[in-house]
Every structure is written in structure tokens, then in C-alpha cells.
Enzyme design. Structure first.
Site, PDB file in Angstrom:
ATOM      1  N   CYS A  79       0.831  -1.203   0.000  1.00  0.00           N
ATOM      2  CA  CYS A  79       0.000   0.000   0.000  1.00  0.00           C
ATOM      3  C   CYS A  79       0.872   1.261   0.000  1.00  0.00           C
ATOM      4  O   CYS A  79       1.466   1.592  -1.021  1.00  0.00           O
ATOM      5  CB  CYS A  79      -0.971  -0.028   1.180  1.00  0.00           C
ATOM      6  SG  CYS A  79      -2.351   1.132   1.001  1.00  0.00           S
ATOM      7  N   HIS A 167      -3.847  -5.172   0.675  1.00  0.00           N
ATOM      8  CA  HIS A 167      -3.317  -5.658   1.958  1.00  0.00           C
ATOM      9  C   HIS A 167      -3.472  -7.179   2.046  1.00  0.00           C
ATOM     10  O   HIS A 167      -4.553  -7.681   2.367  1.00  0.00           O
ATOM     11  CB  HIS A 167      -4.053  -4.994   3.122  1.00  0.00           C
ATOM     12  CG  HIS A 167      -3.705  -3.557   3.315  1.00  0.00           C
ATOM     13  ND1 HIS A 167      -2.665  -3.137   4.104  1.00  0.00           N
ATOM     14  CD2 HIS A 167      -4.259  -2.438   2.786  1.00  0.00           C
ATOM     15  CE1 HIS A 167      -2.580  -1.817   4.067  1.00  0.00           C
ATOM     16  NE2 HIS A 167      -3.538  -1.367   3.273  1.00  0.00           N
ATOM     17  N   GLU A 169      -2.328  -9.096   4.257  1.00  0.00           N
ATOM     18  CA  GLU A 169      -2.280  -9.556   5.648  1.00  0.00           C
ATOM     19  C   GLU A 169      -3.645  -9.637   6.306  1.00  0.00           C
ATOM     20  O   GLU A 169      -3.795 -10.285   7.348  1.00  0.00           O
ATOM     21  CB  GLU A 169      -1.364  -8.642   6.477  1.00  0.00           C
ATOM     22  CG  GLU A 169      -1.873  -7.224   6.713  1.00  0.00           C
ATOM     23  CD  GLU A 169      -1.521  -6.244   5.612  1.00  0.00           C
ATOM     24  OE1 GLU A 169      -1.550  -5.023   5.871  1.00  0.00           O
ATOM     25  OE2 GLU A 169      -1.225  -6.683   4.473  1.00  0.00           O
ATOM     26  N   SER A 221       0.979 -13.221  37.605  1.00  0.00           N
ATOM     27  CA  SER A 221      -0.386 -12.694  37.647  1.00  0.00           C
ATOM     28  C   SER A 221      -1.430 -13.799  37.699  1.00  0.00           C
ATOM     29  O   SER A 221      -2.599 -13.535  37.959  1.00  0.00           O
ATOM     30  CB  SER A 221      -0.640 -11.842  36.395  1.00  0.00           C
ATOM     31  OG  SER A 221      -0.673 -12.665  35.242  1.00  0.00           O
ATOM     32  N   GLY A 222      -0.999 -15.020  37.419  1.00  0.00           N
ATOM     33  CA  GLY A 222      -1.947 -16.125  37.310  1.00  0.00           C
ATOM     34  C   GLY A 222      -2.347 -16.389  35.881  1.00  0.00           C
ATOM     35  O   GLY A 222      -2.984 -17.402  35.577  1.00  0.00           O
ATOM     36  N   GLY A 223      -1.995 -15.469  34.971  1.00  0.00           N
ATOM     37  CA  GLY A 223      -2.355 -15.613  33.578  1.00  0.00           C
ATOM     38  C   GLY A 223      -1.348 -16.418  32.780  1.00  0.00           C
ATOM     39  O   GLY A 223      -0.309 -16.844  33.283  1.00  0.00           O
ATOM     40  N   VAL A 224      -1.648 -16.599  31.496  1.00  0.00           N
ATOM     41  CA  VAL A 224      -0.822 -17.412  30.615  1.00  0.00           C
ATOM     42  C   VAL A 224       0.563 -16.799  30.431  1.00  0.00           C
ATOM     43  O   VAL A 224       1.581 -17.485  30.509  1.00  0.00           O
ATOM     44  CB  VAL A 224      -1.507 -17.585  29.238  1.00  0.00           C
ATOM     45  CG1 VAL A 224      -0.607 -18.355  28.277  1.00  0.00           C
ATOM     46  CG2 VAL A 224      -2.843 -18.287  29.392  1.00  0.00           C
ATOM     47  N   ASP A 225       0.615 -15.493  30.209  1.00  0.00           N
ATOM     48  CA  ASP A 225       1.879 -14.849  29.848  1.00  0.00           C
ATOM     49  C   ASP A 225       2.927 -14.978  30.942  1.00  0.00           C
ATOM     50  O   ASP A 225       4.048 -15.432  30.700  1.00  0.00           O
ATOM     51  CB  ASP A 225       1.652 -13.375  29.514  1.00  0.00           C
ATOM     52  CG  ASP A 225       0.616 -13.174  28.419  1.00  0.00           C
ATOM     53  OD1 ASP A 225       0.452 -14.096  27.594  1.00  0.00           O
ATOM     54  OD2 ASP A 225      -0.037 -12.128  28.398  1.00  0.00           O
ATOM     55  N   SER A 226       2.586 -14.555  32.148  1.00  0.00           N
ATOM     56  CA  SER A 226       3.575 -14.607  33.226  1.00  0.00           C
ATOM     57  C   SER A 226       3.911 -16.052  33.595  1.00  0.00           C
ATOM     58  O   SER A 226       5.052 -16.354  33.973  1.00  0.00           O
ATOM     59  CB  SER A 226       3.088 -13.836  34.459  1.00  0.00           C
ATOM     60  OG  SER A 226       1.937 -14.423  35.018  1.00  0.00           O
ATOM     61  N   SER A 227       2.944 -16.964  33.445  1.00  0.00           N
ATOM     62  CA  SER A 227       3.205 -18.375  33.762  1.00  0.00           C
ATOM     63  C   SER A 227       4.194 -18.989  32.780  1.00  0.00           C
ATOM     64  O   SER A 227       5.124 -19.698  33.172  1.00  0.00           O
ATOM     65  CB  SER A 227       1.888 -19.168  33.742  1.00  0.00           C
ATOM     66  OG  SER A 227       0.980 -18.667  34.690  1.00  0.00           O
TER      67      SER A 227
END
Length: 510
Positions: A79, A167, A169, A221-227
Site C-alpha cells: 500500500c 493488503h 495480511e 499474575s496467574g495468567g498465561v503470559d507470566s506463567s
């Protein structure tokens, strides 16, 4: 040296989608702003120029010196990138008589060029531009057209340089993946070897080299990322990783105890810290969402500073920051994309903490984080957890925060989330939660008139949080949950369901 595709960001809303599509082809890529590019070295296999909200005809249009790239490395302009390549090489760009935005179909293809291999005639593509290329420079040749756009794609003779007006994508370009694969594999020669397992191996090695025998403190945090970040660091440095899980009083009902138990199963070195009062005292009566985030970030740092001083010789603070956090907070690497909102875990630490930051997931999208966790054998119940905002329920309470509102929202949220699980809907939803609205409404309970709070339920489907659609939950389920909330949670007499998608809305309300 990690081989990669370099994406130069000129500020397009779709730049992150280009990165996602490249990653889906098992090829590593990085986004860098056009005005702060990295060194072009042997690790760069090809370059993609993104779109932009600017016109190449604007006086302050983004400009970039391509002399070290064009003709030397495979180059694809998308583009704005395509129009910019044409303009700086002597072509003509003019405003379109009709702004071309939306679906179009490829009506002509010159398939002798690798970029268009297997790209079907008639394929639907997505246009989003107000200008058009009316004259190509010498050595530039049209390789695809639509009914209204003669130059939908071009090639520069004697070079691996291409431009496309559409585009590839976005979802609406139905065969965009074919074109991107042609560029990445056929033109750039990428080996498609960037997999979750290879990411784990290279990241663990990199963490070992970077951290050595130093101690690291990580906020779970208990979430996926920090785990997932914790398990990666545990693989690299073992017991030198000290995890701290803070109860900020804004978690889901019973979540603090449940998550601590899960982390024991993972064998992580974790300490739970009850800091409810510190957070809720500071947040009491605060209504501005950015102020809420700033307060939570500051108290979070204060708690960490106190806890990290209890561990001798800690030198690093690890965070579960992922790519969308960075993109939405600081406009990729200081580049031109618009900042949407700040994230509590992005932007560094105050000098007094004297800790360096390590973010092993900083360049991953959410679905990639889950695949990395799965490759390390992490339990499905942890990897399948819905994303939960770092500031917790603070940004799901619209208006001033009070302890009573937190209590009410925790009770409502528990009914909703448990209901999704009991009805087999939890895993069909990417993220769900309840929002405490800053309005009260009239109701009737028994023979009494009530004037109580309204709650909005939100459930979306997504892959990475960059875009999201609302989920068509069954009416019968919503009716059941609404009745249960109103009957069980004192202080609520009205429940509504949010049917907004992202964009234009965001997933959270604040």
C-alpha cells in the site's frame, strides 16, 4: 544469528497483522519504525514496507533511505510502501477519484514472477487507499490488476523488489497467505524453521547467557503470559528465579488461592503476598482509567521493591510482557503507530529499584505464547485460561472504585465464568468478563421497587487480542446467567450483553 524478515512500520493499523502472518509461516520477523531502523546485517533475509495513514503526497509524509536495501535484499512494499517506492523512483501518485476502500478482485495476473505463483485469478483482495499509482517508473512492470486499479501489483526488473496496492495480511484478502509465502519462501529463501520448540531452545540459551548466576524476581499474575515466562526462566536459571504472586484485591473470586496451588504443581519457587489493602486504599474513589493504571503500577512496584529487598542480590525483574502490550502502549519501538492505552507492565522501572528488566515473551503474540507453553508440557488448564487485564477488576469498574463495587463484581464474574464452564462454553470463548456500569436503574423485586446497579457481560473470540469479535452466546444461556446474577448478587438488578467488536471498540471498556 536468528534469520528474520524486517518489517518497517510507517504507522499502518495493519502492520502487526503483517507480522502475525509472517509468524504463521514459521518465519521469525521483527517490526521496527521507519525512523528508527535496526542495522541491516546478514540476519535480514528480506524487508517489508508497511502501509501508513499518511499519503505520499503529504508534506510531512514518512520518508526512508532505501539505498542499503533496494536491489540488494528482497523488498515488498504494501500500500503506502508500494506507492512510496514508485514515487521516489520517478513514478506518479495522484489522488483517486473515488477512495478505494474495501473488497476488490484480481482480474489480471502476470504469473511469471515468483510473487504471484499460484495466486488465483479472481481472488478477493482488500484495498485501503486514497491515492493511486498513475504512472510507474522505468523498469517497473505491472504484474496484477483489478477492474478499477491497473497497478494492483508490480515488479522491478532485475531486482527482487515488488509492490502491492492491496493488503494481503488482512482476513478479507482471501489468498493473501499465498502471496506472503511466495515472498518469504520463494523470493527471500526463508527456511520456515521458527517453531515453538526452536523459540524455547534459543530463548533458554539467551536467558542463561544474559542472566548467568544472577537472581531474578518475577511478578506472577496467574495468567498465561507470566506463567509461560516463569517456566522459561525456570528452565534457564532454576531456583535463582523467585516468583511473587501479589493479591491486589482486584483478582477474580478465590483466584489467589487457586493460582498459588497451580504454581506448586509446576514446581516454581513462588511466594504469595496479600497486598489488598495497599491497592484498594490508593484506588478508593478513583474514576479515571489512566490514573487507575498508574496507581496500580506504582503500588505494584512498591510491593515488589519491598519484597525484592527480602531476597539477597536480586538483579533482574522479569515480566510477562507480550507484543500487543508493547504495540498498544508505546507505538512499536518509538515509531509512528498510534498509542491506544498504557499497560502497567510496559515502560520500565524507576531508578531507585536498581533492577534490570528481562521480558522473554516481548516479541510473541498471545496464541504464540500458548503454543510455546504447550511445547514445554504445561497443563492445559493454565494455558487455556482466559486473558485477564493486569489492572484486574479496576478497569472493569467504570467510575469510582470502592470495596463494595469490587465485591459485587467478583460475585457477578464468578457466576458468569462458572456458568461458561458448566455449559461447555468456556473454551469456545477467548476472553470473558463482567463490567460494573456507572449507572443505576429502576427494577422490581417481589413487590418492592429497587434502584440498583447495572452489569454488562462481555465475551469475545480472537487469536491475539489485536482484533476481536463478540461471541454469539446462546440466548438461553444468557437468560439463565442474567437470572442467576440478579437473584444471587445483592446490588444488581439489570444485566446487558456487549455486542461490540474490536475495532472499533476495545476488548476492555477502559
Amino acid at each position: 544469528m536468528q534469520k528474520k524478515i524486517l518489517i518497517l512500520d510507517f504507522g499502518s493499523q495493519y502492520t502487526q497483522l503483517i507480522a502475525r502472518r509472517v509468524r504463521e509461516l514459521d518465519t521469525y520477523c521483527e517490526i521496527h519504525p521507519y525512523n528508527n531502523p535496526p542495522l541491516i546485517d546478514d540476519s535480514v533475509m528480506g524487508v517489508i514496507l508497511s502501509g501508513s495513514p499518511y499519503s505520499t503526497l503529504d508534506e510531512n509524509a514518512p520518508e526512508f533511505d532505501l539505498s542499503k536495501i533496494k536491489g540488494k535484499l528482497p523488498l515488498l512494499g504494501v500500500c503506502y510502501g508500494a506507492q512510496y517506492l514508485a514515487k521516489i523512483n520517478g513514478g506518479n501518485i495522484e489522488p483517486s477519484k473515488i477512495r478505494e476502500y474495501g473488497r476488490a478482485n484480481i482480474s489480471k495476473i502476470d504469473d511469471k514472477h515468483h510473487l504471484m505463483d499460484g495466486f488465483p485469478l479472481g481472488s478477493q483482495v482488500w484495498m485501503s487507499h486514497g491515492d493511486t499509482i498513475t504512472k510507474l517508473p522505468e523498469e517497473f512492470e505491472v504484474i496484477a490488476s483489478t477492474k478499477d486499479v491497473k497497478c494492483a501489483a508490480y515488479h522491478v526488473a532485475g531486482e527482487d523488489t515488488f509492490g502491492i496496492q492491496f493488503h494481503p495480511e488482512v482476513y478479507h484478502s482471501t489468498d493473501g497467505a499465498i502471496l506472503l509465502k511466495n515472498f518469504i519462501v520463494n523470493v527471500c529463501g526463508a527456511e520456515q524453521n521458527w517453531t515453538p520448540a526452536s523459540f524455547v531452545d534459543s530463548t533458554v540459551k539467551g536467558l542463561k547467557d544474559k542472566i548467568g548466576t544472577d537472581k531474578v524476581v518475577l511478578g506472577l499474575s496467574g495468567g498465561v503470559d507470566s506463567s509461560v515466562a516463569a517456566v522459561l526462566l525456570d528452565k534457564a536459571i532454576g531456583k535463582n528465579l523467585h516468583c511473587i504472586f501479589v493479591d491486589n484485591g482486584l483478582l477474580r473470586k478465590g483466584e489467589f488461592e487457586q493460582v498459588l496451588e497451580q504454581y506448586k504443581i509446576l514446581g516454581l519457587n513462588v511466594k504469595g503476598v496479600n497486598a489488598k489493602d495497599q491497592f484498594l486504599d490508593q484506588l478508593d474513589g478513583v474514576s479515571d482509567p489512566e490514573k487507575k493504571r498508574k496507581i496500580i503500577g506504582k503500588v505494584f512496584i512498591d510491593v515488589f521493591d519491598a519484597e525484592s529487598h527480602k531476597i539477597e542480590n536480586v538483579k533482574w525483574l522479569a515480566q510477562g510482557t507480550i507484543y500487543p502490550d508493547v504495540i498498544e502502549s508505546v507505538s512499536v519501538n518509538g515509531g509512528p503507530s498510534a498509542t491506544i492505552k498504557s499497560h502497567h507492565n510496559v515502560g520500565g522501572l524507576p531508578d531507585f529499584m536498581k533492577l534490570q528488566i528481562v521480558e522473554p515473551l516481548r516479541l510473541l503474540f498471545k496464541d504464540e505464547v500458548r503454543r510455546v507453553g504447550k511445547s514445554m508440557g504445561m497443563p492445559a488448564n493454565i494455558l487455556g485460561r482466559h486473558p485477564f487485564p493486569g489492572p484486574g477488576l479496576a478497569i472493569r469498574i467504570l467510575g469510582a472504585i470502592t470495596r463494595e463495587k469490587v465485591r459485587i463484581l467478583q460475585e457477578v464474574d464468578a457466576v458468569f465464568i462458572n456458568g461458561l464452564k458448566e455449559h461447555g462454553l468456556y473454551d469456545k470463548v477467548w476472553q470473558a468478563g463482567a463490567i460494573f456500569l456507572p449507572v443505576q436503574s429502576v427494577g422490581v423485586m417481589g413487590d418492592e421497587r429497587t434502584y440498583e446497579n447495572a452489569i454488562a457481560l462481555r465475551a469475545v473470540e480472537s487469536t491475539d487480542g489485536m482484533t476481536a469479535d463478540w461471541v454469539h452466546l446462546p440466548y438461553e444461556f444468557l437468560g439463565t446467567i442474567s437470572n442467576e446474577i440478579i437473584n444471587k448478587v445483592k446490588g444488581v438488578n439489570r444485566v446487558v450483553y456487549d455486542i461490540s467488536s474490536k475495532p472499533p471498540a476495545t476488548i476492555e471498556w477502559e
